[in-house]
Structures are given as structure tokens and as C-alpha cells.
Design a protein around this motif. Structure first.
Motif, PDB file in Angstrom:
ATOM      1  N   UNK A 123     -64.964 -42.956 -61.596  1.00 50.17           N
ATOM      2  CA  UNK A 123     -66.031 -42.231 -62.280  1.00 50.17           C
ATOM      3  C   UNK A 123     -65.456 -40.937 -62.827  1.00 50.17           C
ATOM      4  N   UNK A 124     -66.103 -40.469 -63.872  1.00 47.11           N
ATOM      5  CA  UNK A 124     -65.753 -39.171 -64.430  1.00 47.11           C
ATOM      6  C   UNK A 124     -66.575 -38.140 -63.671  1.00 47.11           C
ATOM      7  N   UNK A 125     -65.943 -37.056 -63.250  1.00 47.64           N
ATOM      8  CA  UNK A 125     -66.641 -36.013 -62.506  1.00 47.64           C
ATOM      9  C   UNK A 125     -67.859 -35.568 -63.312  1.00 47.64           C
ATOM     10  N   UNK A 126     -68.968 -35.434 -62.618  1.00 46.44           N
ATOM     11  CA  UNK A 126     -70.221 -35.063 -63.272  1.00 46.44           C
ATOM     12  C   UNK A 126     -71.149 -36.245 -63.446  1.00 46.44           C
ATOM     13  N   UNK A 127     -70.611 -37.468 -63.357  1.00 46.19           N
ATOM     14  CA  UNK A 127     -71.462 -38.653 -63.435  1.00 46.19           C
ATOM     15  C   UNK A 127     -71.951 -38.997 -62.028  1.00 46.19           C
ATOM     16  N   UNK A 128     -73.017 -39.765 -61.973  1.00 39.25           N
ATOM     17  CA  UNK A 128     -73.635 -40.104 -60.688  1.00 39.25           C
ATOM     18  C   UNK A 128     -72.774 -41.077 -59.898  1.00 39.25           C
ATOM     19  N   UNK A 129     -72.923 -41.036 -58.585  1.00 35.42           N
ATOM     20  CA  UNK A 129     -72.278 -41.999 -57.707  1.00 35.42           C
ATOM     21  C   UNK A 129     -70.941 -41.528 -57.163  1.00 35.42           C
ATOM     22  N   UNK A 130     -70.379 -42.402 -56.341  1.00 37.82           N
ATOM     23  CA  UNK A 130     -69.080 -42.139 -55.734  1.00 37.82           C
ATOM     24  C   UNK A 130     -68.144 -43.275 -56.087  1.00 37.82           C
ATOM     25  N   UNK A 131     -66.874 -42.973 -56.120  1.00 36.15           N
ATOM     26  CA  UNK A 131     -65.839 -43.972 -56.358  1.00 36.15           C
ATOM     27  C   UNK A 131     -64.536 -43.446 -55.770  1.00 36.15           C
ATOM     28  N   UNK A 132     -63.607 -44.337 -55.415  1.00 34.36           N
ATOM     29  CA  UNK A 132     -62.341 -43.885 -54.841  1.00 34.36           C
ATOM     30  C   UNK A 132     -61.424 -43.192 -55.849  1.00 34.36           C
ATOM     31  N   UNK A 133     -61.681 -43.392 -57.147  1.00 24.57           N
ATOM     32  CA  UNK A 133     -60.896 -42.727 -58.191  1.00 24.57           C
ATOM     33  C   UNK A 133     -61.856 -41.883 -59.014  1.00 24.57           C
ATOM     34  N   UNK A 134     -61.593 -40.579 -59.073  1.00 19.34           N
ATOM     35  CA  UNK A 134     -62.443 -39.731 -59.906  1.00 19.34           C
ATOM     36  C   UNK A 134     -61.574 -38.965 -60.875  1.00 19.34           C
ATOM     37  N   UNK A 135     -62.114 -38.787 -62.089  1.00 17.24           N
ATOM     38  CA  UNK A 135     -61.378 -38.194 -63.201  1.00 17.24           C
ATOM     39  C   UNK A 135     -62.044 -36.879 -63.572  1.00 17.24           C
ATOM     40  N   UNK A 136     -61.280 -35.800 -63.623  1.00 19.76           N
ATOM     41  CA  UNK A 136     -61.846 -34.500 -63.965  1.00 19.76           C
ATOM     42  C   UNK A 136     -60.829 -33.567 -64.579  1.00 19.76           C
ATOM     43  N   UNK A 137     -61.313 -32.480 -65.128  1.00 19.91           N
ATOM     44  CA  UNK A 137     -60.448 -31.499 -65.793  1.00 19.91           C
ATOM     45  C   UNK A 137     -60.559 -30.129 -65.145  1.00 19.91           C
ATOM     46  N   UNK A 138     -61.307 -30.027 -64.049  1.00 24.35           N
ATOM     47  CA  UNK A 138     -61.414 -28.785 -63.281  1.00 24.35           C
ATOM     48  C   UNK A 138     -61.087 -29.094 -61.828  1.00 24.35           C
ATOM     49  N   UNK A 139     -60.981 -28.051 -61.027  1.00 22.51           N
ATOM     50  CA  UNK A 139     -60.687 -28.242 -59.608  1.00 22.51           C
ATOM     51  C   UNK A 139     -61.811 -29.043 -58.953  1.00 22.51           C
ATOM     52  N   UNK A 140     -61.458 -30.026 -58.111  1.00 22.92           N
ATOM     53  CA  UNK A 140     -62.489 -30.787 -57.411  1.00 22.92           C
ATOM     54  C   UNK A 140     -63.171 -29.928 -56.351  1.00 22.92           C
ATOM     55  N   UNK A 141     -64.385 -30.328 -55.972  1.00 20.69           N
ATOM     56  CA  UNK A 141     -65.144 -29.596 -54.947  1.00 20.69           C
ATOM     57  C   UNK A 141     -64.352 -29.512 -53.647  1.00 20.69           C
ATOM     58  N   UNK A 142     -63.669 -30.586 -53.307  1.00 19.42           N
ATOM     59  CA  UNK A 142     -62.792 -30.564 -52.140  1.00 19.42           C
ATOM     60  C   UNK A 142     -61.582 -31.437 -52.428  1.00 19.42           C
ATOM     61  N   UNK A 143     -60.404 -31.002 -51.980  1.00 12.98           N
ATOM     62  CA  UNK A 143     -59.196 -31.782 -52.235  1.00 12.98           C
ATOM     63  C   UNK A 143     -59.229 -33.096 -51.471  1.00 12.98           C
ATOM     64  N   UNK A 144     -58.314 -33.952 -51.782  1.00 17.76           N
ATOM     65  CA  UNK A 144     -58.269 -35.260 -51.145  1.00 17.76           C
ATOM     66  C   UNK A 144     -56.860 -35.685 -50.808  1.00 17.76           C
ATOM     67  N   UNK A 145     -56.669 -36.989 -50.844  1.00 15.08           N
ATOM     68  CA  UNK A 145     -55.386 -37.556 -50.452  1.00 15.08           C
ATOM     69  C   UNK A 145     -54.346 -37.488 -51.558  1.00 15.08           C
ATOM     70  N   UNK A 146     -54.724 -37.973 -52.755  1.00 19.19           N
ATOM     71  CA  UNK A 146     -53.749 -38.118 -53.835  1.00 19.19           C
ATOM     72  C   UNK A 146     -54.281 -37.456 -55.102  1.00 19.19           C
ATOM     73  N   UNK A 147     -53.409 -36.730 -55.782  1.00 20.66           N
ATOM     74  CA  UNK A 147     -53.706 -36.124 -57.076  1.00 20.66           C
ATOM     75  C   UNK A 147     -52.757 -36.730 -58.096  1.00 20.66           C
ATOM     76  N   UNK A 148     -53.316 -37.351 -59.143  1.00 20.67           N
ATOM     77  CA  UNK A 148     -52.510 -37.809 -60.274  1.00 20.67           C
ATOM     78  C   UNK A 148     -52.716 -36.792 -61.379  1.00 20.67           C
ATOM     79  N   UNK A 149     -51.669 -36.063 -61.708  1.00 25.33           N
ATOM     80  CA  UNK A 149     -51.770 -35.028 -62.726  1.00 25.33           C
ATOM     81  C   UNK A 149     -51.363 -35.592 -64.081  1.00 25.33           C
ATOM     82  N   UNK A 150     -52.340 -35.709 -64.981  1.00 27.52           N
ATOM     83  CA  UNK A 150     -52.058 -36.162 -66.343  1.00 27.52           C
ATOM     84  C   UNK A 150     -52.185 -35.020 -67.340  1.00 27.52           C
ATOM     85  N   UNK A 151     -52.315 -33.806 -66.833  1.00 30.61           N
ATOM     86  CA  UNK A 151     -52.358 -32.645 -67.719  1.00 30.61           C
ATOM     87  C   UNK A 151     -50.935 -32.113 -67.909  1.00 30.61           C
ATOM     88  N   UNK A 152     -50.781 -31.153 -68.789  1.00 32.61           N
ATOM     89  CA  UNK A 152     -49.452 -30.620 -69.081  1.00 32.61           C
ATOM     90  C   UNK A 152     -49.029 -29.494 -68.150  1.00 32.61           C
TER      91      UNK A 152
END
Length: 142
Positions: A64-93
Motif C-alpha cells: 500500500x501507499x502510505x496514506x491509503x487505508x489498510x495494512x500490508x507488509x510492504x508500504x511505500x512512502x516519501x516521508x519518515x514512517x510513523x515507526x521504523x521496521x525491519x527492512x528499508x528499501x531506499x529508492x530515493x537519491x
């Protein structure tokens, strides 16, 4: 301390970065881990969202894209998440300021161009701060 993996997409047979990111997310998801994908902005999030629905006929990566409803094991966002997790895939520069809250950070290194230069800067950033680094070379050639 976060461990940082660099996936070096090299040579003529290097995987296309967005396609490889989808395959990598599929692998991490199948291992039962949650992933935050950090992208450069809303359009990049929408592009990856679309790509995850179509990158492979037999694959499904719940996301899911951050800001959309629901939960998913993979979330996509462009700001810091509410709480960190296990894995961060950085696709930004840039290195996200919140990366150290994750156990693992995954970085892609394009075969050439400005993306390669920026990936080298990110590598230097992590190395200078003493983070454990690993490289995975994909594709053929130099």
C-alpha cells in the motif's frame, strides 16, 4: 546498528532498476518481513504501486501507499514512517534521515549515470559512519 546491502546492477545484462526492486520486494515479502520502501515523492510512489501489480504474472506482493487505508507488509512512502521496521528499501537519491531505525537497509546501484554517482555517495556515507556493508553484483560485465 542497521546492516546495509547494496545491489549493484552492472553490465549490459543488468536488470532494469524498477523491475529488480519489485523482484527484491517479492523476495523479502516471501521471507515474512515487513518493508518500508522510501521513494522520492508521490509520483514515484504511484509508479511503483502500478509496477508491483504487473511486474510478474505469478507474483503478488501485498502493498500500500502510505496514506491509503489498510495494512500490508510492504508500504511505500516519501516521508519518515510513523515507526521504523525491519527492512528499508531506499529508492530515493538521498540517505533517508530515519534509516537507522531499521535493521536492514537495501540500496540499488544503477549501472551508470547520475544514479551511479549518487549511490556511491550513499555508500561513502554509510561506510564513513561504520555501518556494516555488503555488495551483491547482478548482471554481467564490468
Amino acid at each position: 546498528m542497521a546492516e546495509v546491502d547494496f545491489y549493484v546492477l552492472q553490465g549490459e545484462s543488468a536488470p532494469e532498476p524498477q523491475q529488480f526492486a519489485c523482484r527484491l520486494l517479492d523476495t523479502v515479502y516471501r521471507r515474512g518481513l515487513e518493508v518500508h520502501v522510501h521513494v522520492s515523492g508521490p509520483q514515484a510512489a504511484r509508479d511503483l504501486d502500478d509496477r508491483l501489480w504487473s511486474f510478474s504474472a505469478g507474483a503478488f506482493v501485498p502493498h500500500r501507499v502510505v496514506g491509503s487505508a489498510g495494512r500490508a507488509p510492504v508500504w511505500i512512502g516519501w516521508e519518515a514512517p510513523a515507526q521504523p521496521g525491519e527492512v528499508l528499501l531506499n529508492l530515493s537519491e538521498e540517505v533517508p534521515l530515519f534509516f537507522s531505525g531499521f535493521r536492514r537497509v537495501l540500496e540499488l546501484v544503477p549501472a551508470h549515470g547520475d544514479g551511479l554517482r549518487r549511490a556511491r555517495e550513499r555508500y561513502r556515507f554509510y561506510r564513513e559512519r561504520g555501518y556494516p556493508l555488503r555488495q551483491h553484483k547482478l548482471g554481467g560485465g564490468a
